[in-house]
Design an enzyme around this catalytic site. Structure first.
Site, PDB file in Angstrom:
ATOM      1  N   CYS A   1      -2.767   7.340  15.154  1.00 30.40           N
ATOM      2  CA  CYS A   1      -1.915   6.337  14.519  1.00 30.40           C
ATOM      3  C   CYS A   1      -0.467   6.448  14.992  1.00 30.40           C
ATOM      4  O   CYS A   1       0.365   5.613  14.671  1.00 30.40           O
ATOM      5  CB  CYS A   1      -1.993   6.415  12.993  1.00 30.40           C
ATOM      6  SG  CYS A   1      -1.264   7.888  12.274  1.00 30.40           S
TER       7      CYS A   1
ATOM      8  N   ASP B   1       1.863   8.761  14.278  1.00 34.02           N
ATOM      9  CA  ASP B   1       2.837   9.413  13.399  1.00 34.02           C
ATOM     10  C   ASP B   1       2.949  10.901  13.721  1.00 34.02           C
ATOM     11  O   ASP B   1       1.941  11.597  13.812  1.00 34.02           O
ATOM     12  CB  ASP B   1       2.430   9.267  11.928  1.00 34.02           C
ATOM     13  CG  ASP B   1       2.439   7.825  11.455  1.00 34.02           C
ATOM     14  OD1 ASP B   1       3.262   7.044  11.971  1.00 34.02           O
ATOM     15  OD2 ASP B   1       1.631   7.479  10.578  1.00 34.02           O
TER      16      ASP B   1
ATOM     17  N   CYS C   1       5.757   4.993  11.619  1.00 33.45           N
ATOM     18  CA  CYS C   1       5.985   3.729  10.933  1.00 33.45           C
ATOM     19  C   CYS C   1       6.925   3.918   9.739  1.00 33.45           C
ATOM     20  O   CYS C   1       7.283   5.038   9.377  1.00 33.45           O
ATOM     21  CB  CYS C   1       4.646   3.164  10.464  1.00 33.45           C
ATOM     22  SG  CYS C   1       3.822   4.180   9.218  1.00 33.45           S
TER      23      CYS C   1
ATOM     24  N   CYS D   1      -0.418   8.519   5.631  1.00 34.65           N
ATOM     25  CA  CYS D   1       0.939   9.033   5.888  1.00 34.65           C
ATOM     26  C   CYS D   1       1.326  10.082   4.853  1.00 34.65           C
ATOM     27  O   CYS D   1       2.025  11.044   5.169  1.00 34.65           O
ATOM     28  CB  CYS D   1       1.961   7.903   5.858  1.00 34.65           C
ATOM     29  SG  CYS D   1       1.754   6.694   7.170  1.00 34.65           S
TER      30      CYS D   1
END
Length: 173
Positions: A36, A38, A61, A105
């Protein structure tokens, strides 16, 4: 379907707290999820077994930045034991929720903080003058699409169905 972020998430994204690096940090933890994109790195300064200061650098993000900011606020002033109890659901609650597809996250942020604490503890146990950076890679192993330590983002039950929540919590719409 558009994602809706709470005012708290938007505030922590647009005005992140504790961004940066601590020179001569007592603990450094990094968590990345290449799938993703991150990557979160946490730096802690410890005094009398309490987290005196926390800083982070996050590449990711808006939700990842907001999560890092909130965790840094939640951890500051806590004992190491208290900080190790911070879980992804606590972070999501403090942020007044995250969209289902962004709940991962909160896993990364809590794990990065915990990795920094483990880095500090490892350096202390081994009598090292500089802590080792503890790196946790959240990229899942070949043939294991879920990997270890990635439980349900709502209740942390270790059940993997590919859904945003487990069968205990039910589907999130």
């Amino acid at each position: 379907m558009a994602m809706k972020y709470s005012d708290t998430v938007l505030d922590h994204f647009t005005n992140p707290r504790n961004v940066g690096e601590i020179e001569n940090a007592d603990g450094i933890g990094e968590v990345g999820n290449p799938s993703c994109g991150d990557i979160m790195t946490f730096y802690i300064k410890v005094k009398d077994e309490k987290i005196e200061d926390v800083k982070f650098k996050t590449f990711g993000c808006g939700a990842a930045i907001a999560v890092s900011s909130m965790i840094s606020e939640m951890a500051k002033g806590k004992t190491l034991e208290e900080a190790l109890k911070i879980q992804n659901k606590d972070v999501a609650k403090e942020l007044e929720g995250l969209p289902a597809q962004k709940m991962h996250c909160s896993n990364l942020g809590a794990d990065a903080l915990h990795a920094a604490i483990h880095s500090y503890q490892s350096a202390k146990e081994k009598g090292l003058s500089a802590p080792p950076k503890v790196i946790i890679d959240h990229e899942h192993e070949e043939g294991d699409e879920h990997g270890d330590g990635c439980g349900c983002p709502s209740c942390e039950k270790d059940e993997h169905t590919g859904a945003s929540t487990c069968s205990t919590c039910g589907p999130e719409e």
